[in-house]
Design a protein around this motif. Structure first.
Motif, PDB file in Angstrom:
ATOM      1  N   UNK A   1      34.431  44.171  38.755  1.00  0.00           N
ATOM      2  CA  UNK A   1      34.080  45.355  37.964  1.00  0.00           C
ATOM      3  C   UNK A   1      35.058  46.495  38.269  1.00  0.00           C
ATOM      4  N   UNK A   2      35.287  46.754  39.537  1.00  0.00           N
ATOM      5  CA  UNK A   2      36.183  47.837  39.947  1.00  0.00           C
ATOM      6  C   UNK A   2      37.600  47.618  39.397  1.00  0.00           C
ATOM      7  N   UNK A   3      38.111  46.390  39.530  1.00  0.00           N
ATOM      8  CA  UNK A   3      39.471  46.090  39.050  1.00  0.00           C
ATOM      9  C   UNK A   3      39.581  46.222  37.539  1.00  0.00           C
ATOM     10  N   UNK A   4      38.590  45.714  36.802  1.00  0.00           N
ATOM     11  CA  UNK A   4      38.631  45.786  35.340  1.00  0.00           C
ATOM     12  C   UNK A   4      38.477  47.224  34.840  1.00  0.00           C
ATOM     13  N   UNK A   5      37.610  47.988  35.488  1.00  0.00           N
ATOM     14  CA  UNK A   5      37.465  49.395  35.099  1.00  0.00           C
ATOM     15  C   UNK A   5      38.750  50.171  35.367  1.00  0.00           C
ATOM     16  N   UNK A   6      39.393  49.849  36.470  1.00  0.00           N
ATOM     17  CA  UNK A   6      40.659  50.507  36.788  1.00  0.00           C
ATOM     18  C   UNK A   6      41.718  50.157  35.741  1.00  0.00           C
ATOM     19  N   UNK A   7      41.784  48.892  35.350  1.00  0.00           N
ATOM     20  CA  UNK A   7      42.728  48.463  34.312  1.00  0.00           C
ATOM     21  C   UNK A   7      42.424  49.181  33.004  1.00  0.00           C
ATOM     22  N   UNK A   8      41.148  49.218  32.631  1.00  0.00           N
ATOM     23  CA  UNK A   8      40.756  49.850  31.371  1.00  0.00           C
ATOM     24  C   UNK A   8      41.073  51.341  31.374  1.00  0.00           C
ATOM     25  N   UNK A   9      40.768  52.009  32.465  1.00  0.00           N
ATOM     26  CA  UNK A   9      40.970  53.452  32.518  1.00  0.00           C
ATOM     27  C   UNK A   9      42.432  53.847  32.686  1.00  0.00           C
ATOM     28  N   UNK A  10      43.273  52.899  33.075  1.00  0.00           N
ATOM     29  CA  UNK A  10      44.699  53.201  33.180  1.00  0.00           C
ATOM     30  C   UNK A  10      45.445  52.924  31.869  1.00  0.00           C
TER      31      UNK A  10
ATOM     32  N   UNK B   1      30.491  46.311  27.374  1.00  0.00           N
ATOM     33  CA  UNK B   1      30.702  45.399  28.506  1.00  0.00           C
ATOM     34  C   UNK B   1      31.916  45.844  29.308  1.00  0.00           C
ATOM     35  N   UNK B   2      31.869  45.609  30.605  1.00  0.00           N
ATOM     36  CA  UNK B   2      33.079  45.725  31.412  1.00  0.00           C
ATOM     37  C   UNK B   2      33.920  44.480  31.146  1.00  0.00           C
ATOM     38  N   UNK B   3      33.252  43.326  31.040  1.00  0.00           N
ATOM     39  CA  UNK B   3      33.918  42.050  30.737  1.00  0.00           C
ATOM     40  C   UNK B   3      32.913  41.100  30.116  1.00  0.00           C
TER      41      UNK B   3
ATOM     42  N   UNK C   1      41.942  41.788  27.608  1.00  0.00           N
ATOM     43  CA  UNK C   1      42.179  41.570  29.037  1.00  0.00           C
ATOM     44  C   UNK C   1      40.874  41.350  29.810  1.00  0.00           C
ATOM     45  N   UNK C   2      39.740  41.760  29.224  1.00  0.00           N
ATOM     46  CA  UNK C   2      38.443  41.632  29.892  1.00  0.00           C
ATOM     47  C   UNK C   2      37.614  40.469  29.332  1.00  0.00           C
ATOM     48  N   UNK C   3      38.246  39.622  28.517  1.00  0.00           N
ATOM     49  CA  UNK C   3      37.589  38.404  28.032  1.00  0.00           C
ATOM     50  C   UNK C   3      38.101  37.268  28.908  1.00  0.00           C
TER      51      UNK C   3
END
Length: 190
Positions: free
Chosen positions: A14-23, A125-127, A163-165
């Motif tokens: 969750x942390x890694x995907x949120x970081x990717x999304x927010x960047x 969804x986050x992913x 990227x989150x699928x």
């Protein structure tokens, strides 16, 4: 994998995907969000629906707000009340308030939507994985909602960026798979 390992890996993922999304640069986020909206508008599930439950974008979730001006649909948005989601009708002319998690919500006195009236649920969804399981923010709101008998048969679409699928997410016994997933490249069958 025991429960502690699954929880840690879920939290880390969750942390890694949120970081990717927010960047993601704002322009790219807007373009991908617009493609998701375009893809939804060609979906039979979407075009045949009358009442659609959606969400206000938060932390660079795919933004569906370009759809909300279409008055051919009745839009429902959630309010977090205790451990449950309460759904209210909202139009682009209505104001919103900030809820407990910093997410925009309709006002409590906005008209409520009953499950029987809902034709489609677009789920943030986050992913999502290829089986339709979703990774959310960890509060369990949508898993609780989708496990209730009045919501079991409602069509659901998880909304994520490509990227989150993912091929597979760590799941728990209470996790409920979504029936469909949409990304900026289109509909993917779960």
């Amino acid at each position: 994998m025991d429960n502690i390992d699954r929880q840690f890996s879920k939290a880390e993922l969750r942390r890694n995907l949120l970081q990717t999304r927010q960047s993601m640069p704002v322009r790219e986020w807007r373009e991908k969000s617009d493609r998701i909206c375009s893809n939804l508008q060609t979906s039979v599930l979407f075009t045949q629906a009358k009442t659609i439950l959606v969400y206000f974008s938060f932390r660079q979730e795919p933004d569906l707000s370009p759809l909300f001006a279409d008055t051919n649909y009745r839009w429902g948005f959630p309010r977090c009340v205790g451990k449950s989601l309460h759904w209210h009708i909202w139009t682009s002319e209505d104001s919103v308030q900030t809820g407990a998690y910093g997410i925009n919500e309709p006002h409590p006195n906005a008209p409520k939507i009953e499950p029987v009236d809902v034709d489609l649920i677009l789920v943030p969804c986050v992913a999502c994985d290829y089986q339709g399981y979703r990774l959310g923010y960890g509060g369990g709101y949508y898993d609780r909602l989708l496990s209730l008998s009045e919501w079991l048969t409602k069509p659901t679409i998880g909304i994520v960026f490509d990227f989150a699928y993912l091929p597979q997410l760590p799941i728990e016994p209470w996790d409920k798979p979504l029936k469909n997933v949409f990304t900026e490249t289109g509909w993917v069958n779960s």
